[in-house]
Design a protein around this motif. Structure first.
Motif, mmCIF file in Angstrom:
data_model
loop_
_atom_site.group_PDB
_atom_site.id
_atom_site.type_symbol
_atom_site.label_atom_id
_atom_site.label_comp_id
_atom_site.label_asym_id
_atom_site.label_seq_id
_atom_site.Cartn_x
_atom_site.Cartn_y
_atom_site.Cartn_z
ATOM 1 N N ASP A 5 0.803 -1.311 -0.107
ATOM 2 C CA ASP A 5 -0.001 0.215 -0.069
ATOM 3 C C ASP A 5 0.896 1.291 -0.031
ATOM 4 O OD1 ASP A 5 -2.283 -1.525 -0.045
ATOM 5 O OD2 ASP A 5 -2.612 -1.393 2.280
ATOM 6 N N GLU A 6 0.443 2.371 -0.634
ATOM 7 C CA GLU A 6 1.033 3.561 -0.578
ATOM 8 C C GLU A 6 1.326 4.163 0.871
ATOM 9 O OE1 GLU A 6 2.353 5.766 -2.982
ATOM 10 O OE2 GLU A 6 2.332 4.144 -4.417
ATOM 11 N N TYR A 7 2.479 5.001 0.956
ATOM 12 C CA TYR A 7 2.495 5.541 2.370
ATOM 13 C C TYR A 7 1.548 6.573 2.464
ATOM 14 C CZ TYR A 7 4.612 8.992 5.261
ATOM 15 O OH TYR A 7 4.819 10.012 6.507
ATOM 16 N N VAL A 8 1.039 6.789 3.909
ATOM 17 C CA VAL A 8 0.049 7.830 4.049
ATOM 18 C C VAL A 8 0.607 8.616 5.315
ATOM 19 C CG1 VAL A 8 -2.209 7.842 5.182
ATOM 20 C CG2 VAL A 8 -2.080 5.953 3.666
ATOM 21 N N PRO A 9 0.794 9.882 5.010
ATOM 22 C CA PRO A 9 1.289 10.912 5.923
ATOM 23 C C PRO A 9 0.970 10.782 7.309
ATOM 24 C CG PRO A 9 1.197 11.677 3.714
ATOM 25 C CD PRO A 9 0.491 10.490 3.677
ATOM 26 N N GLY A 10 1.577 10.675 8.514
ATOM 27 C CA GLY A 10 1.049 10.890 9.694
ATOM 28 C C GLY A 10 0.304 9.520 10.102
ATOM 29 N N ALA A 11 0.109 8.459 9.284
ATOM 30 C CA ALA A 11 -0.240 7.177 9.875
ATOM 31 C C ALA A 11 0.761 6.287 10.806
ATOM 32 C CB ALA A 11 -0.614 6.221 8.495
ATOM 33 N N GLU A 12 0.394 5.560 11.900
ATOM 34 C CA GLU A 12 1.413 5.015 12.512
ATOM 35 C C GLU A 12 1.784 3.608 11.794
ATOM 36 O OE1 GLU A 12 2.078 5.201 15.801
ATOM 37 O OE2 GLU A 12 1.263 7.445 15.325
ATOM 38 N N TYR A 13 3.003 3.483 11.674
ATOM 39 C CA TYR A 13 3.674 2.254 11.331
ATOM 40 C C TYR A 13 4.459 1.401 12.078
ATOM 41 C CZ TYR A 13 2.257 4.325 6.546
ATOM 42 O OH TYR A 13 1.576 4.735 5.800
ATOM 43 N N ALA A 14 4.382 0.184 12.104
ATOM 44 C CA ALA A 14 5.126 -0.681 12.964
ATOM 45 C C ALA A 14 6.355 -1.167 12.240
ATOM 46 C CB ALA A 14 4.158 -2.097 13.285
ATOM 47 N N GLY A 15 7.228 -1.603 13.093
ATOM 48 C CA GLY A 15 8.831 -1.839 12.472
ATOM 49 C C GLY A 15 8.621 -3.056 11.751
ATOM 50 N N GLY A 16 8.926 -3.242 10.612
ATOM 51 C CA GLY A 16 9.102 -4.114 9.409
ATOM 52 C C GLY A 16 7.790 -3.950 8.545
ATOM 53 N N GLU A 17 7.032 -2.990 8.973
ATOM 54 C CA GLU A 17 6.002 -2.632 7.991
ATOM 55 C C GLU A 17 6.374 -2.198 6.559
ATOM 56 O OE1 GLU A 17 1.263 -1.003 7.931
ATOM 57 O OE2 GLU A 17 2.488 -1.041 9.849
ATOM 58 N N PRO A 37 6.175 7.261 11.493
ATOM 59 C CA PRO A 37 4.939 8.331 11.080
ATOM 60 C C PRO A 37 5.327 9.814 10.953
ATOM 61 C CG PRO A 37 4.416 7.138 13.084
ATOM 62 C CD PRO A 37 5.890 6.833 12.672
ATOM 63 N N LEU A 38 6.597 10.265 11.439
ATOM 64 C CA LEU A 38 7.193 11.774 11.366
ATOM 65 C C LEU A 38 7.943 12.032 10.229
ATOM 66 C CD1 LEU A 38 8.135 11.974 14.950
ATOM 67 C CD2 LEU A 38 6.211 12.512 14.016
ATOM 68 N N ARG A 39 8.344 10.865 9.351
ATOM 69 C CA ARG A 39 9.133 11.028 8.268
ATOM 70 C C ARG A 39 8.723 10.456 6.968
ATOM 71 N NH1 ARG A 39 15.117 9.446 10.860
ATOM 72 N NH2 ARG A 39 14.937 11.235 12.248
ATOM 73 N N THR A 40 8.665 11.479 5.768
ATOM 74 C CA THR A 40 8.157 10.603 4.724
ATOM 75 C C THR A 40 9.370 9.572 3.887
ATOM 76 O OG1 THR A 40 6.882 12.525 4.316
ATOM 77 C CG2 THR A 40 7.304 11.223 2.324
ATOM 78 N N PRO A 41 9.047 8.523 3.541
ATOM 79 C CA PRO A 41 10.215 7.550 2.984
ATOM 80 C C PRO A 41 10.691 8.534 1.821
ATOM 81 C CG PRO A 41 8.091 6.461 3.346
ATOM 82 C CD PRO A 41 7.769 7.746 3.624
ATOM 83 N N GLY A 42 12.114 8.216 1.512
ATOM 84 C CA GLY A 42 12.839 8.762 0.575
ATOM 85 C C GLY A 42 12.891 10.072 0.534
ATOM 86 N N GLU A 43 12.369 11.084 1.538
ATOM 87 C CA GLU A 43 12.607 12.359 1.610
ATOM 88 C C GLU A 43 14.179 12.973 2.145
ATOM 89 O OE1 GLU A 43 9.321 15.303 2.530
ATOM 90 O OE2 GLU A 43 10.127 15.109 4.477
ATOM 91 N N VAL A 44 14.681 12.070 3.240
ATOM 92 C CA VAL A 44 15.530 12.338 4.055
ATOM 93 C C VAL A 44 16.750 11.286 3.339
ATOM 94 C CG1 VAL A 44 16.944 12.483 6.169
ATOM 95 C CG2 VAL A 44 14.450 13.098 5.871
ATOM 96 N N PRO A 45 17.800 11.504 2.832
ATOM 97 C CA PRO A 45 18.801 10.859 2.511
ATOM 98 C C PRO A 45 19.600 9.962 3.525
ATOM 99 C CG PRO A 45 19.204 12.791 1.447
ATOM 100 C CD PRO A 45 18.190 12.981 2.572
ATOM 101 N N GLU A 46 20.009 8.890 3.338
ATOM 102 C CA GLU A 46 20.127 7.892 4.435
ATOM 103 C C GLU A 46 19.344 8.077 5.812
ATOM 104 O OE1 GLU A 46 23.458 6.165 3.836
ATOM 105 O OE2 GLU A 46 23.386 7.187 2.068
ATOM 106 N N ASP A 47 18.244 8.060 5.403
ATOM 107 C CA ASP A 47 17.205 7.958 6.650
ATOM 108 C C ASP A 47 17.318 6.548 7.156
ATOM 109 O OD1 ASP A 47 15.039 8.455 8.176
ATOM 110 O OD2 ASP A 47 13.431 8.698 6.837
ATOM 111 N N GLU A 48 17.270 6.430 8.677
ATOM 112 C CA GLU A 48 17.237 5.043 9.266
ATOM 113 C C GLU A 48 15.975 4.845 9.607
ATOM 114 O OE1 GLU A 48 20.034 6.650 12.400
ATOM 115 O OE2 GLU A 48 21.663 5.579 11.668
ATOM 116 N N ALA A 49 15.026 5.819 9.584
ATOM 117 C CA ALA A 49 13.547 5.124 9.895
ATOM 118 C C ALA A 49 12.879 4.267 8.713
ATOM 119 C CB ALA A 49 12.532 6.382 10.276
ATOM 120 N N TRP A 50 13.013 4.975 7.499
ATOM 121 C CA TRP A 50 12.629 4.103 6.432
ATOM 122 C C TRP A 50 13.627 3.653 5.457
ATOM 123 C CZ3 TRP A 50 7.763 2.902 6.136
ATOM 124 C CH2 TRP A 50 6.772 3.485 6.703
#
Length: 124
Positions: A5-17, A37-50
């Protein structure tokens, strides 16, 4: 790989999702799941969350369930004595399949074999 599913800004995501951003798949890192939930995937280079997992095509949605075709090959019902069968009807006697060649027959296939030629063996 199919797309989640597409990323939804602000939605809760569990580790591994996993989520999709366009045709790219990102996974919410378990150790940084609070930031997903605070970061958009691909927005921050080298992001550790996504974590970028790679490209995707299509969907990972389930496909339609199997369907049953009553005309598919397989074992027909067992012969029932006294039942009128029409030409073309198939019956099983044990592991042998017979096809009625007479216009109508209520006789056991082995009693009048010319009305019931063997077509295929059934399962063993």
């Amino acid at each position: 790989m199919g797309c989640p599913d597409e990323y939804v800004p602000g939605a809760e995501y569990a580790g591994g999702e996993k989520v999709a951003m366009g045709n790219l798949v990102y996974e919410c890192a378990a150790e940084f799941a609070a930031f997903c939930p605070l970061r958009t995937p691909g927005e921050v280079p080298e992001d550790e969350a996504w974590v970028l997992m790679g490209p995707c095509t299509g969907t990972v949605a389930p496909t339609a369930g199997p369907t049953f075709d009553p005309d598919a090959p397989g074992c027909p019902p067992e012969f029932v004595a006294g039942t009128p069968y029409a030409g073309g009807d198939k019956v099983a006697v044990g592991t042998i399949v017979y096809k009625c060649s007479a216009a109508a027959s209520a006789h056991r296939p082995i009693a009048i074999p010319e009305n019931w030629p063997t077509t295929t063996p059934g399962p063993s």
